[in-house]
Design a protein around this motif. Sequence first.
Motif, short mmCIF file in Angstrom:
data_model
loop_
_atom_site.label_atom_id
_atom_site.label_comp_id
_atom_site.label_asym_id
_atom_site.label_seq_id
_atom_site.Cartn_x
_atom_site.Cartn_y
_atom_site.Cartn_z
N SER A 1 -6.48 6.10 -12.39
CA SER A 1 -7.13 4.87 -11.96
C SER A 1 -6.21 4.10 -11.01
O SER A 1 -5.02 4.40 -10.89
CB SER A 1 -7.45 3.99 -13.18
N GLY A 2 -6.77 3.08 -10.37
CA GLY A 2 -5.96 2.26 -9.46
C GLY A 2 -4.81 1.59 -10.16
O GLY A 2 -3.69 1.52 -9.62
N GLY A 3 -5.03 1.09 -11.37
CA GLY A 3 -3.96 0.45 -12.11
C GLY A 3 -2.86 1.42 -12.48
O GLY A 3 -1.67 1.09 -12.44
N HIS B 1 0.86 -1.18 0.00
CA HIS B 1 0.00 0.00 0.00
C HIS B 1 0.90 1.24 0.00
O HIS B 1 1.52 1.56 1.01
CB HIS B 1 -0.92 0.00 1.22
N GLU C 1 3.21 -7.30 -4.32
CA GLU C 1 1.97 -7.35 -5.10
C GLU C 1 1.93 -6.26 -6.17
O GLU C 1 0.97 -5.48 -6.25
CB GLU C 1 0.76 -7.23 -4.17
N ARG D 1 0.00 -6.41 -17.36
CA ARG D 1 0.76 -7.45 -16.66
C ARG D 1 1.79 -8.07 -17.58
O ARG D 1 2.91 -8.38 -17.15
CB ARG D 1 -0.19 -8.51 -16.10
N THR E 1 1.38 -6.29 -9.37
CA THR E 1 0.42 -6.37 -10.47
C THR E 1 -1.02 -6.18 -10.02
O THR E 1 -1.94 -6.31 -10.83
CB THR E 1 0.55 -7.72 -11.21
N ALA E 2 -1.24 -5.87 -8.74
CA ALA E 2 -2.61 -5.62 -8.26
C ALA E 2 -3.20 -4.43 -9.00
O ALA E 2 -2.62 -3.34 -9.02
CB ALA E 2 -2.58 -5.34 -6.76
N GLY E 3 -4.33 -4.64 -9.65
CA GLY E 3 -4.99 -3.57 -10.39
C GLY E 3 -4.56 -3.42 -11.84
O GLY E 3 -5.15 -2.62 -12.57
N LEU E 4 -3.55 -4.17 -12.27
CA LEU E 4 -3.12 -4.09 -13.65
C LEU E 4 -3.98 -4.99 -14.53
O LEU E 4 -4.36 -6.10 -14.12
CB LEU E 4 -1.66 -4.51 -13.80
N ASP E 5 -4.30 -4.53 -15.72
CA ASP E 5 -5.08 -5.36 -16.64
C ASP E 5 -4.13 -6.36 -17.31
O ASP E 5 -2.90 -6.28 -17.17
CB ASP E 5 -5.84 -4.50 -17.65
N ARG F 1 -0.73 2.14 -9.50
CA ARG F 1 0.21 1.04 -9.24
C ARG F 1 1.42 1.17 -10.15
O ARG F 1 2.56 0.93 -9.73
CB ARG F 1 -0.48 -0.31 -9.45
#
Length: 252
Positions: A142-144, A90, A166, A176, A168-172, A147
């Motif tokens: 956006s969240g991605g 985070h 983590e 990725r 790749t959390a939020g990546l499409d 990140r």
Amino acid sequence: MVTNTTPSVAARGLTQRIGRTTILNGIDLQISGGVVGLLGPNGAGKTTLLRTLATVLSPASGELQLLGHDPRRSSERTAIRRRLGYLPQHLGYYPGFTVFEFVEYFALLKEMPADEVRPAVARAIERVGLADRAKSKLKTLSGGMLRRVGIAQAIVNDPDLLLLDEPTAGLDPEQRVLFRALLRDAGQHATVIISTHLIEDVAAACTAMALLDGGRIVFRGTPDELSQLGDGGIGDSALERGYTRVLTGARG
């Protein structure tokens, strides 16, 4: 630059506690390069291990050397941090900062030479595919995208030791795939340690892996070696079956 003679990470009997609870229990680990995946169930100790390697937490006991330095010593800890990249699970941020300003801020914290900062920031933002959003404020992303900004700040100083929790959390799916290519490139000249729940990311990008459970390393080897242990395990791939088989065996 990481050399073959000095391990990037050398831990022996590494123990970490929160209050009276032991989170890491006698970790022995030596890593000298490439991309290493950390796998394990929730509560296994992955994030605590990365926080310890990132010098956020001081070991409760045991020995730890990072890039040939002792992180318990203030002057050596500073030397480590100049050569370190870290993406926590985070990442806090200032919503009013632009993408460029945020990554620049971390470059300055890492005490990069002043004449190298702006080119390095631009390069890091380009590598994560956000060059067209460099002037955008973080609160508009956006969240991605956030990140990816986090990944950019971690790589801005071309670190010798790159720690990603983590990432790749939020990546499409497309992002990725691009991120895996970035990992493979970084692993050519640095040590990269990535914590993830996504076994397919480990299979695609990692040259080695460690499986944690209950604060201990219960497997260390390559993805192919873990896949070969999959007979009788549960999962849709050989790697997933090896993962569940090793966990079952470790728990007796």
